[in-house]
Write a protein that holds these residues in place. Structure first.
Motif, PDB file in Angstrom:
ATOM      1  N   GLU A 117      -8.517   9.939   7.933  1.00 50.90           N
ATOM      2  CA  GLU A 117      -9.710   9.101   7.999  1.00 50.90           C
ATOM      3  C   GLU A 117     -10.382   8.879   6.646  1.00 50.90           C
ATOM      4  N   THR A 118      -9.844   9.456   5.569  1.00 50.55           N
ATOM      5  CA  THR A 118     -10.454   9.258   4.251  1.00 50.55           C
ATOM      6  C   THR A 118     -10.169   7.856   3.735  1.00 50.55           C
ATOM      7  N   GLN A 119     -11.045   7.350   2.879  1.00 44.76           N
ATOM      8  CA  GLN A 119     -10.900   5.985   2.358  1.00 44.76           C
ATOM      9  C   GLN A 119     -10.009   5.924   1.121  1.00 44.76           C
ATOM     10  N   GLN A 120      -9.870   7.040   0.421  1.00 42.63           N
ATOM     11  CA  GLN A 120      -9.061   7.064  -0.798  1.00 42.63           C
ATOM     12  C   GLN A 120      -7.741   7.791  -0.537  1.00 42.63           C
ATOM     13  N   LYS A 121      -6.626   7.156  -0.890  1.00 40.44           N
ATOM     14  CA  LYS A 121      -5.310   7.750  -0.686  1.00 40.44           C
ATOM     15  C   LYS A 121      -4.391   7.356  -1.845  1.00 40.44           C
ATOM     16  N   ARG A 122      -3.233   7.990  -1.890  1.00 38.83           N
ATOM     17  CA  ARG A 122      -2.190   7.652  -2.861  1.00 38.83           C
ATOM     18  C   ARG A 122      -1.032   7.035  -2.093  1.00 38.83           C
ATOM     19  N   PHE A 123      -0.370   6.043  -2.696  1.00 34.46           N
ATOM     20  CA  PHE A 123       0.693   5.318  -2.006  1.00 34.46           C
ATOM     21  C   PHE A 123       1.932   5.195  -2.883  1.00 34.46           C
ATOM     22  N   PHE A 124       3.084   5.252  -2.235  1.00 38.26           N
ATOM     23  CA  PHE A 124       4.371   5.150  -2.916  1.00 38.26           C
ATOM     24  C   PHE A 124       5.260   4.194  -2.127  1.00 38.26           C
ATOM     25  N   VAL A 125       5.659   3.090  -2.753  1.00 38.51           N
ATOM     26  CA  VAL A 125       6.501   2.092  -2.081  1.00 38.51           C
ATOM     27  C   VAL A 125       7.962   2.469  -2.252  1.00 38.51           C
ATOM     28  N   PHE A 126       8.691   2.510  -1.127  1.00 38.66           N
ATOM     29  CA  PHE A 126      10.098   2.904  -1.148  1.00 38.66           C
ATOM     30  C   PHE A 126      10.910   1.886  -0.328  1.00 38.66           C
ATOM     31  N   PHE A 224       1.743  12.164  -8.925  1.00 38.73           N
ATOM     32  CA  PHE A 224       1.818  11.373 -10.157  1.00 38.73           C
ATOM     33  C   PHE A 224       1.268   9.954  -9.972  1.00 38.73           C
ATOM     34  N   ILE A 225       0.697   9.671  -8.837  1.00 40.77           N
ATOM     35  CA  ILE A 225       0.205   8.324  -8.537  1.00 40.77           C
ATOM     36  C   ILE A 225      -1.302   8.366  -8.343  1.00 40.77           C
ATOM     37  N   PRO A 226      -2.043   7.469  -8.983  1.00 37.96           N
ATOM     38  CA  PRO A 226      -3.508   7.497  -8.857  1.00 37.96           C
ATOM     39  C   PRO A 226      -3.980   7.111  -7.460  1.00 37.96           C
ATOM     40  N   GLU A 227      -5.133   7.629  -7.091  1.00 39.17           N
ATOM     41  CA  GLU A 227      -5.739   7.271  -5.817  1.00 39.17           C
ATOM     42  C   GLU A 227      -6.214   5.824  -5.827  1.00 39.17           C
ATOM     43  N   GLN A 228      -6.218   5.219  -4.668  1.00 37.84           N
ATOM     44  CA  GLN A 228      -6.785   3.882  -4.498  1.00 37.84           C
ATOM     45  C   GLN A 228      -7.347   3.766  -3.093  1.00 37.84           C
ATOM     46  N   ALA A 229      -8.098   2.714  -2.863  1.00 38.82           N
ATOM     47  CA  ALA A 229      -8.723   2.532  -1.557  1.00 38.82           C
ATOM     48  C   ALA A 229      -7.666   2.187  -0.505  1.00 38.82           C
ATOM     49  N   ASP A 230      -7.780   2.826   0.648  1.00 36.21           N
ATOM     50  CA  ASP A 230      -6.931   2.474   1.787  1.00 36.21           C
ATOM     51  C   ASP A 230      -7.539   1.232   2.439  1.00 36.21           C
ATOM     52  N   PRO A 231      -6.801   0.116   2.461  1.00 36.54           N
ATOM     53  CA  PRO A 231      -7.378  -1.115   3.007  1.00 36.54           C
ATOM     54  C   PRO A 231      -7.521  -1.115   4.520  1.00 36.54           C
ATOM     55  N   TYR A 232      -6.953  -0.134   5.202  1.00 38.28           N
ATOM     56  CA  TYR A 232      -6.994  -0.089   6.663  1.00 38.28           C
ATOM     57  C   TYR A 232      -8.017   0.938   7.129  1.00 38.28           C
ATOM     58  N   SER A 233      -8.569   0.711   8.307  1.00 35.57           N
ATOM     59  CA  SER A 233      -9.567   1.616   8.885  1.00 35.57           C
ATOM     60  C   SER A 233      -8.866   2.535   9.884  1.00 35.57           C
ATOM     61  N   MET A 234      -8.837   3.845   9.573  1.00 37.25           N
ATOM     62  CA  MET A 234      -8.142   4.816  10.398  1.00 37.25           C
ATOM     63  C   MET A 234      -9.141   5.646  11.202  1.00 37.25           C
TER      64      MET A 234
END
Length: 319
Positions: A117-126, A224-234
């Motif tokens: 439910e947090t707004q800030q997350k890290r993402f990795f595209v695979f 190794f990936i910076p946090e960014q805003a999660d665009p979805y509401s969980m």
């Protein structure tokens, strides 16, 4: 306007997160859901679908081919309940009139139970793919890339990167607890992610489910990936989570500590230089528009290589 359908396999370990999944996709404009459950299984998920006016379908082995002939919507995607389609996807398909589109995973994970439910997350595209296809051209539903028989435009990952499937790969240790077959009595996902991996050599031995390796690798990448805003509401349904935890065989907190220790042990096998190199290699793969790359095979290959390297004398100099 085109209509859109989702086929999804579910088990009761998804119950705390399922309403969020339904709400997100209804906001996007999904017209129909085709949930596939094991016979007699997923009673909590059945309750959620009933509350939302969604019919479920029973199939031995949760075979998604069971619902293929029921789909009447213009487009269909097969995704899991921890995967979320991109908000811009449907308008793109409607405008471009494509037959199929391959979409890579946009992965995120944490062992923190408050993470989902947090707004800030890290993402990795695979480049492990999911697809959305035109139903009129559908030949065979598949879990990742469904087959089509038409002559329309079939777009690959190059275009699909605009619309990645957001995959909440681990929503906390509670999530991992519920996904472990046999831990929760009413969870019927005993086989999913449970392939045993053995790393054995002389005095050193490791034995764990394949899911733990996949999670450990991703957690190391995300460092190794910076946090960014999660665009979805969980949102998390805590009443469903409490209900499931009440059915845990034994102490759920002790089980979670064991899971944490297992994942952490695997994390320590991966070398930092391997993780950095793999991030760069993945970016290059995405730029080359691959058809599909197996996330599990790649993760386990790197793990075995690093395990052997750490055992070698030279490995001490390259950690």
């Amino acid at each position: 306007m085109s209509s859109f359908a989702i086929v999804v396999r579910v088990f009761d370990g998804e119950a705390p997160y399922l309403q969020s999944f339904i709400d997100h996709h209804r906001r996007l404009g999904v017209d129909a859901f085709y949930p596939v459950v094991a016979p007699g299984g997923a009673p909590l998920c059945r309750e959620i679908f009933a509350r939302n006016g969604i019919a479920f379908h029973e199939s031995d082995g949760q075979r998604i081919s069971f619902v293929q002939n029921l789909i009447r919507e213009d487009y269909v995607a097969v995704i899991d309940a921890d995967e979320y389609l991109h908000p811009g996807l449907f308008s793109f398909l409607d405008e471009e009139k494509v037959e199929s589109l391959l979409m890579p995973w946009r992965l995120t994970a944490s062992m923190d139970d408050g993470f989902f439910e947090t707004q800030q997350k890290r993402f990795f595209v695979f480049p492990q793919v999911k697809s959305i296809v035109k139903t009129s051209a559908l030949q065979r539903l598949r879990l990742h890339a469904s087959a089509t028989s038409g002559s329309g435009r079939c777009l690959g990952i190059e275009q699909g990167q605009q619309f990645p499937v957001q995959h909440y790969y681990l929503r906390g240790l509670d999530d991992l607890l519920l996904k472990e077959g046999g831990v929760v009595k009413r969870t019927l996902a005993q086989s999913s992610g449970r392939k045993q991996v053995n790393l054995n050599a002389d005095e050193t031995s490791m034995d764990f489910p394949s899911r733990h390796a996949r999670v450990a690798f991703l957690l190391n990448v995300l460092r190794f990936i910076p946090e960014q805003a999660d665009p979805y509401s969980m949102s998390l349904d805590r009443s469903m989570l409490d209900h499931l935890r009440d059915n845990v065989e034994g102490d759920p907190e002790a089980a979670k500590r064991e899971l944490h220790d297992s994942v952490s042990k695997i994390q320590n096998v991966y070398r930092n230089r391997t993780i950095r190199r793999e991030i760069r290699a993945t970016q290059q793969l995405l730029a080359s528009d691959p058809r599909k790359v197996s996330y599990q095979k790649r993760v386990l290959k790197l793990l075995r290589k690093d395990f052997q390297s750490r055992r070698s004398w030279l490995g001490h100099f390259f950690r």
